[in-house]
Design a protein around this motif. Structure first.
Motif, PDB file in Angstrom:
ATOM      1  N   SER A  30       0.756  -1.291   0.067  1.00 42.86           N
ATOM      2  CA  SER A  30       0.047  -0.012  -0.128  1.00 42.86           C
ATOM      3  C   SER A  30       0.836   1.221   0.012  1.00 42.86           C
ATOM      4  N   GLY A  31       1.902   1.409  -0.975  1.00 40.22           N
ATOM      5  CA  GLY A  31       2.785   2.535  -0.910  1.00 40.22           C
ATOM      6  C   GLY A  31       2.068   3.375  -2.028  1.00 40.22           C
ATOM      7  N   THR A  41      -2.891  -4.111   2.846  1.00 39.91           N
ATOM      8  CA  THR A  41      -2.005  -3.026   3.191  1.00 39.91           C
ATOM      9  C   THR A  41      -0.509  -3.533   3.353  1.00 39.91           C
ATOM     10  N   GLY A  42      -0.298  -4.885   4.004  1.00 45.76           N
ATOM     11  CA  GLY A  42       1.071  -5.260   4.448  1.00 45.76           C
ATOM     12  C   GLY A  42       1.085  -4.566   6.026  1.00 45.76           C
ATOM     13  N   LEU A  43       1.910  -4.894   6.400  1.00 42.06           N
ATOM     14  CA  LEU A  43       2.433  -4.633   7.973  1.00 42.06           C
ATOM     15  C   LEU A  43       2.733  -3.210   8.266  1.00 42.06           C
ATOM     16  N   GLU A  44       3.029  -2.363   7.217  1.00 45.15           N
ATOM     17  CA  GLU A  44       3.193  -1.064   7.309  1.00 45.15           C
ATOM     18  C   GLU A  44       2.284  -0.426   6.237  1.00 45.15           C
ATOM     19  N   PRO A  45       1.006  -0.312   6.584  1.00 40.95           N
ATOM     20  CA  PRO A  45       0.009   0.424   5.786  1.00 40.95           C
ATOM     21  C   PRO A  45       0.657   1.770   5.295  1.00 40.95           C
ATOM     22  N   ARG A  93      -7.737  -3.661   2.496  1.00 39.40           N
ATOM     23  CA  ARG A  93      -7.909  -4.313   3.725  1.00 39.40           C
ATOM     24  C   ARG A  93      -6.628  -4.556   4.466  1.00 39.40           C
ATOM     25  N   ILE A  94      -6.594  -4.299   5.743  1.00 34.55           N
ATOM     26  CA  ILE A  94      -5.326  -4.387   6.566  1.00 34.55           C
ATOM     27  C   ILE A  94      -5.209  -5.984   6.733  1.00 34.55           C
ATOM     28  N   ILE A 130       2.226  -6.857  -7.466  1.00 40.63           N
ATOM     29  CA  ILE A 130       3.157  -6.911  -6.296  1.00 40.63           C
ATOM     30  C   ILE A 130       3.745  -5.472  -6.073  1.00 40.63           C
ATOM     31  N   SER A 131       3.436  -4.726  -4.960  1.00 42.86           N
ATOM     32  CA  SER A 131       4.030  -3.609  -4.649  1.00 42.86           C
ATOM     33  C   SER A 131       4.328  -3.382  -3.058  1.00 42.86           C
ATOM     34  N   THR A 132       5.039  -4.429  -2.883  1.00 42.09           N
ATOM     35  CA  THR A 132       5.535  -4.610  -1.549  1.00 42.09           C
ATOM     36  C   THR A 132       6.756  -3.865  -1.271  1.00 42.09           C
ATOM     37  N   GLY A 133       7.490  -3.262  -2.286  1.00 36.60           N
ATOM     38  CA  GLY A 133       8.330  -1.999  -1.887  1.00 36.60           C
ATOM     39  C   GLY A 133       9.520  -2.518  -1.319  1.00 36.60           C
TER      40      GLY A 133
END
Ligand code: NDP
Length: 313
Positions: free
Chosen positions: A11-12, A33-37, A78-79, A112-115
């Motif tokens: 979610s970046g 969102t992943g662990l760091e929304p 979704r978180i 995939i946008s996990t940064g």
């Protein structure tokens, strides 16, 4: 089980831009969102270099606005953390993902946008002063130290490039390299050594970042002689590399030696049909919010084209 059109992981700026485009294309995207929304920008204060914000904007606010924009067109945000994936290998195959090792999701396309996560030294004073003068992005935060004395840690291409960037803005840049040589390309090293206001120090490591609320200086140690030194600075830039967040894709998607996802040179396709990658997870060179957003847009367009091509068959 219901098969959704598009799952977006992360979610970046890349993920939200992909969501805006995918939702407007009626792909009804679901984002985890992943662990760091909000991603890396939520750890930045002012974002001054994203076009369209003449007064600048703080990172967390920008991410909330991006989320609202994505939701306005119907993205479900979704978180949750995608902990496992199973990608299909044939065109039209259904991709599977699991949320927090639990809920299973089936999707025609996955973006995939996990940064990537900036590496830090890990010393207590550095962690305490993150956001108080310690930054991992000179291009993002260098401007705040205009005319001041700063330091940068690292000896790779990023450190060399950022030291040169900072030297144009700041009064003096102390560059700390832990070995007796730099890892950066010869051309980048040459640029550093010929820049007058870069004070290059080899065999140098930070023992402590000085300052209570904001960075005021550094205590440096020469790891050969043991000699200690204190310098006054207001900004410290850590440029010791990034770690792409690709752990769960290992063995399924092609990656380079550093773990970055490999995409086609002109688009966001990975080696699995229907799986696309955007943002820092596939970009170790530019790593800007605006470039991440650009590739997020490309990924959504690539996903839409892929889904349309399935209908043609
Ligand atoms: P690199 O991994 O190449 O370099 C990291 C640097 O940080 C090294 O000098 C390393 O030192 C140092 N370092 C690591 N950990 C510590 C620590 N704990 N304390 C002090 N120093 C530390 O990362 P980069 O981000 O520089 O580059 C990543 C990739 O991206 C590279 O392939 C690079 O070529 C590429 N790149 C290309 C650019 C371009 O072409 N314009 C621009 C930026 C990056 P040591 O050598 O001792 O391990």
């Amino acid at each position: 089980m219901k098969v959704i059109e598009t799952l977006i992981i992360g979610s970046g700026p890349a993920g939200y831009t992909a969501a805006i485009y995918a939702a407007r294309a009626d792909l009804k995207p679901i984002m985890y969102t992943g662990l760091e929304p909000g991603g890396q920008l939520t750890t930045t204060t002012e974002v001054d270099n994203f076009p369209g914000y003449p007064e600048g904007i703080d990172g967390p606010t920008m991410m909330i606005q991006l989320q609202q924009q994505a939701e306005r067109f119907g993205t479900q945000v979704r978180i949750g953390h995608i902990s496992k994936v199973e990608f299909a290998s044939i065109k039209g195959g259904i991709h599977k993902a699991w949320v927090d090792d639990n809920t299973e999701i089936h999707a025609k396309t996955i973006i995939i946008s996990t940064g990537a996560t900036a590496k830090y030294l890990g010393i207590e004073s550095e962690q305490r002063l993150r956001g108080g003068g310690v930054s991992a992005c000179a291009v993002c935060d260098g401007f705040f130290y205009k005319g001041q004395d700063v330091a940068i840690v690292g000896g790779g291409d990023t450190a060399a490039e950022e030291a040169t960037y900072l030297s144009n803005i700041c009064n003096k840049v102390t560059m700390l390299v832990r070995k007796g040589k730099m890892r950066a390309s010869k051309a980048m090293q040459h640029r550093v050594t010929k820049t007058k206001n870069i004070d290059l120090r080899y065999f140098s490591e930070i023992e402590e970042v000085l300052g209570e609320q904001v960075v005021e200086g550094l205590r440096i140690i020469n790891n050969q002689s043991g000699k200690k030194d204190e310098i006054k600075i207001t900004g410290l830039f850590i440029a010791i590399g990034h770690k792409p967040n690709t752990e769960i894709f290992k063995g399924q998607l092609e990656m380079d030696d550093g773990g970055y996802l490999i995409t086609d040179s002109k688009n966001t396709k990975t080696n699995k049909p229907g799986v696309f990658a955007s943002g820092d997870v596939q970009d170790k060179e530019y790593r800007q919010a605006v470039t991440a957003a650009g590739t997020g847009c490309m990924a959504a367009l690539d996903a839409e084209r892929y889904i349309n091509s399935l209908k043609d068959n």
